[in-house]
Design an enzyme around this catalytic site. Structure first.
Site, mmCIF file in Angstrom:
data_model
loop_
_atom_site.group_PDB
_atom_site.id
_atom_site.type_symbol
_atom_site.label_atom_id
_atom_site.label_comp_id
_atom_site.label_asym_id
_atom_site.label_seq_id
_atom_site.Cartn_x
_atom_site.Cartn_y
_atom_site.Cartn_z
ATOM 1 N N ARG A 94 -13.143 -6.211 -8.931
ATOM 2 C CA ARG A 94 -14.570 -5.903 -8.768
ATOM 3 C C ARG A 94 -15.276 -6.038 -10.126
ATOM 4 O O ARG A 94 -16.381 -6.564 -10.209
ATOM 5 C CB ARG A 94 -14.754 -4.476 -8.222
ATOM 6 C CG ARG A 94 -14.271 -4.267 -6.788
ATOM 7 C CD ARG A 94 -15.152 -5.009 -5.808
ATOM 8 N NE ARG A 94 -16.538 -4.633 -5.934
ATOM 9 C CZ ARG A 94 -17.087 -3.534 -5.400
ATOM 10 N NH1 ARG A 94 -16.364 -2.732 -4.646
ATOM 11 N NH2 ARG A 94 -18.377 -3.257 -5.577
ATOM 12 N N HIS A 130 -21.394 -6.219 2.474
ATOM 13 C CA HIS A 130 -20.873 -5.784 1.180
ATOM 14 C C HIS A 130 -20.357 -7.019 0.428
ATOM 15 O O HIS A 130 -19.156 -7.178 0.206
ATOM 16 C CB HIS A 130 -19.741 -4.769 1.412
ATOM 17 C CG HIS A 130 -19.344 -4.010 0.181
ATOM 18 N ND1 HIS A 130 -20.077 -4.044 -0.987
ATOM 19 C CD2 HIS A 130 -18.290 -3.178 -0.052
ATOM 20 C CE1 HIS A 130 -19.485 -3.273 -1.891
ATOM 21 N NE2 HIS A 130 -18.401 -2.745 -1.347
ATOM 22 N N GLN A 143 -17.924 -7.130 -2.783
ATOM 23 C CA GLN A 143 -16.517 -6.839 -2.497
ATOM 24 C C GLN A 143 -15.779 -8.129 -2.135
ATOM 25 O O GLN A 143 -14.637 -8.357 -2.548
ATOM 26 C CB GLN A 143 -16.416 -5.828 -1.347
ATOM 27 C CG GLN A 143 -14.983 -5.493 -0.952
ATOM 28 C CD GLN A 143 -14.235 -4.733 -2.027
ATOM 29 O OE1 GLN A 143 -14.712 -3.706 -2.487
ATOM 30 N NE2 GLN A 143 -13.065 -5.210 -2.423
ATOM 31 N N ASP A 166 -10.566 -1.662 7.070
ATOM 32 C CA ASP A 166 -11.538 -0.834 6.342
ATOM 33 C C ASP A 166 -11.645 0.482 7.098
ATOM 34 O O ASP A 166 -11.170 0.601 8.239
ATOM 35 C CB ASP A 166 -12.898 -1.569 6.279
ATOM 36 C CG ASP A 166 -13.962 -0.807 5.487
ATOM 37 O OD1 ASP A 166 -13.587 0.034 4.642
ATOM 38 O OD2 ASP A 166 -15.165 -1.047 5.720
ATOM 39 N N CYS A 185 -10.543 -2.828 0.789
ATOM 40 C CA CYS A 185 -11.628 -2.678 -0.204
ATOM 41 C C CYS A 185 -11.604 -1.306 -0.869
ATOM 42 O O CYS A 185 -12.155 -1.139 -1.947
ATOM 43 C CB CYS A 185 -12.977 -2.929 0.460
ATOM 44 S SG CYS A 185 -13.418 -1.725 1.725
ATOM 45 N N ARG A 192 -27.391 0.003 -3.676
ATOM 46 C CA ARG A 192 -26.522 0.408 -2.560
ATOM 47 C C ARG A 192 -27.371 1.299 -1.658
ATOM 48 O O ARG A 192 -27.851 2.348 -2.066
ATOM 49 C CB ARG A 192 -25.291 1.168 -3.067
ATOM 50 C CG ARG A 192 -24.533 1.831 -1.946
ATOM 51 C CD ARG A 192 -23.168 2.317 -2.363
ATOM 52 N NE ARG A 192 -22.243 1.209 -2.492
ATOM 53 C CZ ARG A 192 -20.918 1.334 -2.504
ATOM 54 N NH1 ARG A 192 -20.371 2.521 -2.406
ATOM 55 N NH2 ARG A 192 -20.141 0.277 -2.624
HETATM 56 N N1 NVA Z 1 -17.453 0.193 5.352
HETATM 57 C C1 NVA Z 1 -17.377 1.087 4.227
HETATM 58 C C2 NVA Z 1 -17.112 0.313 2.965
HETATM 59 C C3 NVA Z 1 -16.919 1.183 1.753
HETATM 60 C C4 NVA Z 1 -16.706 0.396 0.502
HETATM 61 C C5 NVA Z 1 -18.669 1.877 4.121
HETATM 62 O O1 NVA Z 1 -19.742 1.300 4.281
HETATM 63 O O2 NVA Z 1 -18.585 3.086 3.889
HETATM 64 N N1 CP Z 2 -15.059 -0.764 -2.266
HETATM 65 C C1 CP Z 2 -16.145 -0.127 -2.738
HETATM 66 O O1 CP Z 2 -17.268 -0.609 -2.724
HETATM 67 O O2 CP Z 2 -15.867 1.092 -3.275
HETATM 68 P P1 CP Z 2 -16.910 2.203 -3.726
HETATM 69 O O3 CP Z 2 -17.567 2.744 -2.466
HETATM 70 O O4 CP Z 2 -16.080 3.236 -4.418
HETATM 71 O O5 CP Z 2 -17.938 1.605 -4.625
#
Ligand code: NVA
Ligand code: CP
Length: 307
Positions: free
Chosen positions: A291, A129, A132, A223, A263, A102
């Site tokens: 997930r 992502h 997800q 989101d 998500c 990540r």
């Molecule tokens: N768009 C959000 C998704 C979190 C799961 C982010 O990147 O923070």
């Molecule tokens: N939806 C998602 O990826 O959640 P986290 O940021 O908690 O991993």
């Protein structure tokens, strides 16, 4: 050997194959049947951003498959102190059987994959992502809402929006995206999705009108307005996204019985109202649970590709 960096690299059949494995694994888990398909394997998990779901699902999933997961925060490993990505990739992939990352720039993930000797999984980048979306599509299948789906995405043109674009373009459903002016999706991602949509028959519509996107939609999703890394823009974004909160009134524009997906984490009172999220809590928290199952399906699938 295959990596899982974006859905763009996967065929519809492959996406469905991964989800099929996931559905089977979920059924087994509910019956307390644990198949140790990744016995003695190790998953390295590099986190340069926060996570609840991704960390817990990968770590638990790997354990249930008979393997072990290592949580590697960039505060603790030398990557966070400037050790090159390519060196980190060569070292970690010489000891682990799979790696999940990540991070911020998608190019960093691609560079890691280029130097990795083992499959690399995108656990979220600024651009995509995809894990997800595996869980989201699995949830759509389980709820019987994947056929003839008309999905309305209301909000920021971000990593989730890009991933919805790729899923729709590969599977072939209708996706309408409504973003405020200045917060549209990346033009290259859109172009790629439109190109793929020609083959799959997907219908992709972009606008700045929440109402147009919602009209008769069967699934509504959104989101956060400020993704990880955009914390400084939060106030400005709250103003720019005025009118984009999904609430009960807006859901009335969608088809009767339309489902809501998120998500998570959700910011109640911003992209979604408290009342609407709670009204759809059953599906949203099944989506979160999926997930675990979807990523177990993915890891088993990736392992099988090695032959
Ligand atoms: N768009 C959000 C998704 C979190 C799961 C982010 O990147 O923070
Ligand atoms: N939806 C998602 O990826 O959640 P986290 O940021 O908690 O991993």
């Amino acid at each position: 050997m295959r990596h899982f960096l974006t859905l763009k690299d996967f065929t519809k059949e492959e996406i469905l194959e991964i989800i099929d494995i996931a559905i089977d694994i979920k059924k087994n888990l509910k019956n307390k049947v644990y198949k140790k398909e990744l016995e003695m394997q190790t998953l390295g998990m590099i986190f340069e951003k926060s996570s609840t779901r991704t960390r817990v699902s990968f770590e638990t999933g790997m354990f249930q498959l008979g393997g072990h997961a290592l949580f590697l925060s960039n505060r603790d490993i030398h990557l966070g102190r400037g050790e090159p990505v390519k060196d980190t990739a060569r070292v970690i992939s010489s000891m682990c059987d799979m790696v999940m990352i990540r991070t911020f720039e998608h190019s960093k993930l691609e560079e890691f994959a280029k130097y990795s000797a083992v499959p690399v999984i995108n656990g979220l980048t600024d651009s995509y992502h995809p894990v997800q979306l595996l869980a989201d599509y699995m949830t759509m299948i389980e709820y019987g809402i994947s056929e003839n789906a008309v999905v309305a995405y209301i909000g920021d043109g971000n990593n989730m929006t890009h991933s919805w674009l790729m899923l729709a373009a590969k599977i072939g459903f209708e996706l309408r995206i409504a973003t405020p002016k200045g917060y549209e999706v990346d033009s290259q991602v859109l172009e790629d999705a439109l190109h793929l949509a020609k083959k799959s028959g997907a219908i992709i519509k972009m606008s700045n009108s929440v109402e147009d996107a919602l009209q008769d939609a069967t699934i509504v999703t959104t989101d956060t307005w400020a993704s990880m890394g955009q914390e400084d823009e939060k106030e400005e974004r709250i103003k720019a996204f005025d009118g984009y909160m999904v609430d009960g009134l807006k859901m009335c524009l969608a088809q009767k019985g339309a489902k809501f997906l998120h998500c998570l984490p959700a910011y109640r009172g911003q992209e979604v109202s408290e009342e609407l999220l709670e009204a759809h809590a059953d599906i949203v928290f099944d989506e979160a649970e999926n997930r675990l199952h979807a990523q177990k399906g993915l890891m088993v699938w990736l392992d099988r590709q090695r032959g």
